[in-house]
Design a protein around this motif. Sequence first.
Motif, PDB file in Angstrom:
ATOM      1  N   ASN A  40       1.893 -15.073   4.284  1.00 42.12           N
ATOM      2  CA  ASN A  40       0.666 -15.563   5.140  1.00 42.12           C
ATOM      3  C   ASN A  40      -0.330 -15.458   4.385  1.00 42.12           C
ATOM      4  O   ASN A  40      -0.162 -14.789   3.085  1.00 42.12           O
ATOM      5  CB  ASN A  40       0.573 -14.836   6.387  1.00 42.12           C
ATOM      6  CG  ASN A  40       0.665 -13.524   6.469  1.00 42.12           C
ATOM      7  OD1 ASN A  40      -0.199 -12.871   5.667  1.00 42.12           O
ATOM      8  ND2 ASN A  40       1.476 -12.923   7.298  1.00 42.12           N
ATOM      9  N   PRO A  41      -1.529 -15.960   4.719  1.00 40.41           N
ATOM     10  CA  PRO A  41      -2.685 -15.913   3.897  1.00 40.41           C
ATOM     11  C   PRO A  41      -3.151 -14.486   3.440  1.00 40.41           C
ATOM     12  O   PRO A  41      -3.672 -14.277   2.303  1.00 40.41           O
ATOM     13  CB  PRO A  41      -3.950 -16.399   4.522  1.00 40.41           C
ATOM     14  CG  PRO A  41      -3.095 -17.595   5.610  1.00 40.41           C
ATOM     15  CD  PRO A  41      -1.866 -16.699   5.825  1.00 40.41           C
ATOM     16  N   ASP A  42      -2.694 -13.263   4.142  1.00 39.37           N
ATOM     17  CA  ASP A  42      -3.128 -11.776   3.861  1.00 39.37           C
ATOM     18  C   ASP A  42      -2.117 -11.030   3.233  1.00 39.37           C
ATOM     19  O   ASP A  42      -2.383 -10.515   2.326  1.00 39.37           O
ATOM     20  CB  ASP A  42      -3.618 -11.181   5.270  1.00 39.37           C
ATOM     21  CG  ASP A  42      -4.757 -11.819   5.977  1.00 39.37           C
ATOM     22  OD1 ASP A  42      -5.758 -12.493   5.200  1.00 39.37           O
ATOM     23  OD2 ASP A  42      -4.771 -11.961   7.048  1.00 39.37           O
ATOM     24  N   THR A  43      -0.880 -11.433   3.382  1.00 43.80           N
ATOM     25  CA  THR A  43       0.198 -10.353   3.227  1.00 43.80           C
ATOM     26  C   THR A  43       1.026 -11.122   1.945  1.00 43.80           C
ATOM     27  O   THR A  43       1.633 -12.122   2.027  1.00 43.80           O
ATOM     28  CB  THR A  43       1.211 -10.318   4.270  1.00 43.80           C
ATOM     29  OG1 THR A  43       0.269  -9.388   5.242  1.00 43.80           O
ATOM     30  CG2 THR A  43       2.156  -9.135   3.789  1.00 43.80           C
TER      31      THR A  43
ATOM     32  N   THR B 115      -0.267  -6.693  -0.939  1.00 35.77           N
ATOM     33  CA  THR B 115      -1.559  -6.888  -0.581  1.00 35.77           C
ATOM     34  C   THR B 115      -1.492  -7.149   0.787  1.00 35.77           C
ATOM     35  O   THR B 115      -0.583  -7.882   1.382  1.00 35.77           O
ATOM     36  CB  THR B 115      -2.509  -7.756  -1.300  1.00 35.77           C
ATOM     37  OG1 THR B 115      -3.807  -7.704  -0.744  1.00 35.77           O
ATOM     38  CG2 THR B 115      -1.723  -9.199  -1.310  1.00 35.77           C
ATOM     39  N   ASN B 116      -2.426  -6.531   1.668  1.00 34.60           N
ATOM     40  CA  ASN B 116      -2.276  -6.988   3.130  1.00 34.60           C
ATOM     41  C   ASN B 116      -3.657  -7.589   3.433  1.00 34.60           C
ATOM     42  O   ASN B 116      -3.916  -7.873   4.621  1.00 34.60           O
ATOM     43  CB  ASN B 116      -2.309  -5.674   4.086  1.00 34.60           C
ATOM     44  CG  ASN B 116      -0.608  -5.309   4.012  1.00 34.60           C
ATOM     45  OD1 ASN B 116       0.222  -5.967   3.839  1.00 34.60           O
ATOM     46  ND2 ASN B 116      -0.651  -3.845   3.766  1.00 34.60           N
ATOM     47  N   ASP B 117      -4.624  -7.787   2.450  1.00 33.01           N
ATOM     48  CA  ASP B 117      -5.865  -8.379   2.974  1.00 33.01           C
ATOM     49  C   ASP B 117      -6.154  -9.689   1.792  1.00 33.01           C
ATOM     50  O   ASP B 117      -7.390  -9.829   1.481  1.00 33.01           O
ATOM     51  CB  ASP B 117      -6.889  -7.087   2.640  1.00 33.01           C
ATOM     52  CG  ASP B 117      -7.000  -6.822   1.349  1.00 33.01           C
ATOM     53  OD1 ASP B 117      -6.208  -7.009   0.547  1.00 33.01           O
ATOM     54  OD2 ASP B 117      -7.600  -5.488   1.360  1.00 33.01           O
ATOM     55  N   GLY B 118      -5.289 -10.188   1.564  1.00 27.05           N
ATOM     56  CA  GLY B 118      -5.457 -11.659   0.717  1.00 27.05           C
ATOM     57  C   GLY B 118      -5.990 -11.388  -0.848  1.00 27.05           C
ATOM     58  O   GLY B 118      -6.414 -12.252  -1.424  1.00 27.05           O
TER      59      GLY B 118
ATOM     60  N   ASN C 180      -7.540  -8.613  -1.835  1.00 24.25           N
ATOM     61  CA  ASN C 180      -8.704  -7.678  -2.277  1.00 24.25           C
ATOM     62  C   ASN C 180      -8.171  -6.211  -2.732  1.00 24.25           C
ATOM     63  O   ASN C 180      -8.893  -5.860  -3.582  1.00 24.25           O
ATOM     64  CB  ASN C 180      -9.403  -7.662  -0.831  1.00 24.25           C
ATOM     65  CG  ASN C 180     -10.251  -8.992  -0.582  1.00 24.25           C
ATOM     66  OD1 ASN C 180     -10.699  -9.707  -1.588  1.00 24.25           O
ATOM     67  ND2 ASN C 180     -10.335  -9.128   0.486  1.00 24.25           N
TER      68      ASN C 180
ATOM     69  N   LYS D  25      -6.221 -16.563  -7.509  1.00 25.02           N
ATOM     70  CA  LYS D  25      -6.208 -17.129  -6.076  1.00 25.02           C
ATOM     71  C   LYS D  25      -7.035 -18.482  -6.150  1.00 25.02           C
ATOM     72  O   LYS D  25      -8.094 -18.320  -6.697  1.00 25.02           O
ATOM     73  CB  LYS D  25      -7.102 -16.125  -5.082  1.00 25.02           C
ATOM     74  CG  LYS D  25      -6.905 -16.557  -3.644  1.00 25.02           C
ATOM     75  CD  LYS D  25      -7.555 -15.346  -2.721  1.00 25.02           C
ATOM     76  CE  LYS D  25      -7.306 -15.676  -1.424  1.00 25.02           C
ATOM     77  NZ  LYS D  25      -7.700 -14.743  -0.284  1.00 25.02           N
TER      78      LYS D  25
END
Length: 442
Positions: A55-58, A70-73, A75, A337
């Motif tokens: 998904n966009p974050d994970t 990563t769990n925040d896209g 960052n 990204k």
Amino acid sequence: MIIKLCFKTVKFCFFIVIIFYVIESGAEAQILKWRDLPNSPYNPGGRFDDVYFINPDTGWIISISDVVRTNDGGNNWDTTFRIPGGNFRSIGFFDPQNGLLGTLSEDSNKVLYRTTNGGVNYTAINNLPPPGLKGTCGINIVDENTAYICGRWFTPARILKTTDKGISWTSFTIDTALANSFVDCYFWSADSGIVVGGYRTINFSAGKSAILMTTNSGVSWQRVYVSSRDGEYCWKISFINKNTGYVSTERSGFTNYLKTTNGGFNWEEKPFLNNYTVQGIGFLNETTGWIGGFGGANYETTDSGNSWHIAGWGRQMNRVRFLNDSLGYAVGQRTYKFSSEPVGITNISNEVPDKFQLFQNYPNPFNPATIIKFDIENEHDQHVNLIIFDALGKRISTLVNEKLNAGTYEVDFDGNNYPSGLYFYKLQTNKHSETKRMILLK
């Protein structure tokens, strides 16, 4: 309204129908672009081989020894799994918890791993059916239960399939007269897809790039492409829809990449560059795409591959994955990204102008960026829209959509992701509206 347009500078004349429209929203003006993720791991002497976002974050990236999440896209990143010298090569996830990790190991107990806790731990899969697998170069997640894997780049050629998140597997027999090495695979449905690699009778120097296709869940395979040149093989796949896709080919000397517009049944050879080790490839649409490779800078096309220029971001790219047409990730020396970013608007004067005015952009023609300047004369703040349209009247970008005080402003427009041609920019306030044209000439 029908407008006849003639431009001596670009030597063309044509009729177009322009339909202007404005979508009101409170969204900040955005532009799509690639950028380095500064907190992502950096490998200046090597690269990261694969990336996968559920998904966009994970998402996850892999190097030879590490799986990083990563769990925040993008960052922030954490190493969740490590095997020194593990030869990690490919990764894919069915959902945020269940995923697969492929390696180049020839050990049947180390060639493929499975996680059920989001990549915190991986367990080696030791129930692969004969003839087994010697290297997992490509993993393609088809749906929440189904995946195909392939390998390896050197030989032998193997394809396996799971329909239960990697618990059990089916192996397919591959005719070595069609191909004997595989690097990547892509399936647009559970029963139809392609696998790419090479066909060689002796060694790599005598090998040719090859693509195989199945339309019956891997029961049978047909070769839909084999190159006429020696010393090359297919590397990575990028499809923008079911019909249109691209495959990179690695070779010494002048390199090509491949394009299909009929779902993989036929392939066109497209020229790229000389003496460039092509590996990673990713197309956003038929106009705009990127190619990278081991030891080199990334290249970009915005005119359907007719020309290529240095992209200005990233090196040693090996994988590009798009989640949609406005979000993507790539890996090479680090993680990159593709997403929308706010477009800057600069108030260059608070002096109240005599009148509302939209100036001609400068420079014009431009490549790839230009500046648009305008005056807002009303002493009270008012809502301002500055919108870019293509030659067919389709809105492609909203540069300004907010309330502004009286003054003089400048806005940058970056045409990197758009093809050469005629564009229009329209400035609209509560009381006024004006439109001008500009030319992107690459």
